[in-house]
Design a protein around this motif. Structure first.
Motif, short mmCIF file in Angstrom:
data_model
loop_
_atom_site.label_atom_id
_atom_site.label_comp_id
_atom_site.label_asym_id
_atom_site.label_seq_id
_atom_site.Cartn_x
_atom_site.Cartn_y
_atom_site.Cartn_z
N GLY A 48 -6.69 3.10 6.71
CA GLY A 48 -5.74 2.01 6.55
C GLY A 48 -5.54 1.43 5.16
N ASP A 49 -6.62 0.93 4.53
CA ASP A 49 -6.47 0.27 3.23
C ASP A 49 -5.97 1.25 2.16
N GLU A 50 -6.54 2.45 2.17
CA GLU A 50 -6.12 3.46 1.20
C GLU A 50 -4.68 3.92 1.47
N TYR A 51 -4.36 4.03 2.73
CA TYR A 51 -3.00 4.39 3.15
C TYR A 51 -2.00 3.35 2.66
N ASN A 52 -2.36 2.10 2.81
CA ASN A 52 -1.49 1.01 2.36
C ASN A 52 -1.29 1.07 0.84
N ARG A 53 -2.36 1.33 0.09
CA ARG A 53 -2.24 1.43 -1.37
C ARG A 53 -1.35 2.60 -1.77
N ALA A 54 -1.49 3.72 -1.08
CA ALA A 54 -0.68 4.90 -1.39
C ALA A 54 0.79 4.61 -1.19
N LEU A 55 1.12 3.90 -0.12
CA LEU A 55 2.53 3.59 0.14
C LEU A 55 3.06 2.55 -0.85
N GLN A 56 2.23 1.62 -1.25
CA GLN A 56 2.67 0.64 -2.25
C GLN A 56 2.95 1.32 -3.59
N GLU A 57 2.14 2.30 -3.95
CA GLU A 57 2.37 3.06 -5.19
C GLU A 57 3.69 3.83 -5.10
N GLN A 58 3.95 4.44 -3.96
CA GLN A 58 5.22 5.16 -3.78
C GLN A 58 6.39 4.19 -3.82
N GLN A 59 6.20 3.02 -3.25
CA GLN A 59 7.27 2.02 -3.25
C GLN A 59 7.67 1.66 -4.68
N THR A 60 6.70 1.48 -5.55
CA THR A 60 6.97 1.20 -6.96
C THR A 60 7.74 2.35 -7.61
N GLN A 61 7.32 3.57 -7.29
CA GLN A 61 7.99 4.76 -7.83
C GLN A 61 9.44 4.82 -7.37
N PHE A 62 9.70 4.55 -6.10
CA PHE A 62 11.07 4.63 -5.57
C PHE A 62 11.94 3.49 -6.09
N GLN A 63 11.35 2.34 -6.30
CA GLN A 63 12.11 1.23 -6.89
C GLN A 63 12.59 1.58 -8.29
N ALA A 64 11.74 2.27 -9.06
CA ALA A 64 12.13 2.72 -10.40
C ALA A 64 13.21 3.79 -10.31
N LEU A 65 13.08 4.71 -9.35
CA LEU A 65 14.09 5.76 -9.17
C LEU A 65 15.43 5.16 -8.79
N TRP A 66 15.41 4.14 -7.96
CA TRP A 66 16.64 3.50 -7.50
C TRP A 66 17.44 2.92 -8.68
#
Length: 320
Positions: free
Chosen positions: A295-313
């Motif tokens: 869970g905690d690691e999964y949440n961190r992984a998705l938050q990192e991807q979220q930052t990446q996608f926000q930059a791509l957007w």
């Protein structure tokens, strides 16, 4: 009179036990629903159905797979977010959709709408062509795109899908531009590629491997840090000079309002099911890469991807 008192006492004790926290929190004691935010027969649906069998074996309760497709996954994921937070309605949480939908529009959910239990499968993105095409590698694809800007077409499972995001990342990294042709699902992408109506197919690895069976389908590269154990002959994009990773993490989520105690119980069950030997073997046969992330690691992984996608957007908004 004495007999009445004994019976009354027994009933009172039973009432106390039934109302005690340990009894009330017994989990699971009824059927579980596993929501899939996409249509049947796709990679996510396959993950869910394989995992549902393991959940049934480990929980001793029936598990129903409920497909609720639409709006790129928003209908199904918002259904999970609004469900009773008792642990009996769980959902398959997909990247990039769980992250990209709230970025591109006012959605009915965002990442905070879910308690992320654990990731199950890592299904990286791939790019494929018809085997008749003179494109044999990712480098060939990039060169062909540079020779013919916006001339090559690529099909995906829809706007904002894993394949769409993956190609935007390659376009940005390689300085190329192709024409996007969105479909309702990857089954339609397969048909379009093999009938030569599109030049390139962007699909997850498990789908590409299935589509290539007995057909003129050539997979050029996979967006993974290292070659996949399920497809060791398929090179990574990094081998062509593009150190990109993308695709679909598929995990289990519950409504965010779930209590800490119930979330712990659900997580324990999900962990047992993820380590079920038959599930691991079924996933291997289906060419799905198991990658259990707690869970905690999964949440961190998705938050990192979220930052990446926000930059791509900001540079490549995918719905415009």
């Amino acid at each position: 009179m004495h007999r009445f008192c004994v019976l009354s006492g027994l009933l009172a004790i039973h009432s106390v036990i039934a109302c005690s926290p340990a009894f009330a929190q017994d989990f699971p004691h009824k059927p579980i629903t596993l929501v899939v935010p996409f249509t049947a027969a796709g990679g996510t649906d396959l993950t869910a159905r394989l995992f549902a069998r393991a959940l049934e074996r480990q929980s001793g309760q029936p598990v129903t797979v409920l497909n609720k497709p639409g709006a790129g996954g928003e209908i199904g994921m918002s259904y999970v977010a609004r469900s009773e937070p008792d642990g009996y309605t769980l959902g398959i949480i997909n990247t990039p959709n769980v992250l990209t939908i709230p970025i591109e529009r006012q959605a009915q959910f965002d990442l905070t709408s879910f308690a992320l239990i654990a990731n199950l499968v890592d299904d990286p993105a791939t790019f494929s062509v018809h085997a008749d095409r003179p494109i044999l590698s990712i480098s060939d694809l990039v060169e062909a795109a540079k020779r013919n800007p916006e001339g090559l077409t690529y099909g995906t499972a829809g706007i904002g899908s894993a394949g769409h995001i993956a190609m935007l990342m390659l376009e940005q990294a390689a300085g190329i531009k192709l024409r996007h042709v969105p479909f309702k699902g990857t089954a339609d992408v397969r048909t379009a590629l093999l009938s030569k109506h599109i030049d390139i197919a962007a699909a997850n690895l498990s789908e590409a491997l299935a589509f290539s069976q007995g057909s003129r389908w050539r997979t050029l590269g996979v967006m993974k840090a290292t070659r996949s154990t399920t497809a060791p002959d398929v090179p990574t994009l990094a081998e062509a000079g593009y150190a990109l990773q993308a695709g679909s993490l598929r995990g289990i989520g519950a409504p965010a309002a779930i209590t800490a105690q119930r979330q712990h119980q659900v997580a324990a069950l999900i962990t047992k099911a993820a380590n079920d030997p038959l599930f691991i073997e079924d996933a291997r046969k289906a060419e799905q890469d198991i990658r259990v992330i707690p869970g905690d690691e999964y949440n961190r992984a998705l938050q990192e991807q979220q930052t990446q996608f926000q930059a791509l957007w900001k540079t490549s908004p995918w719905n415009r």
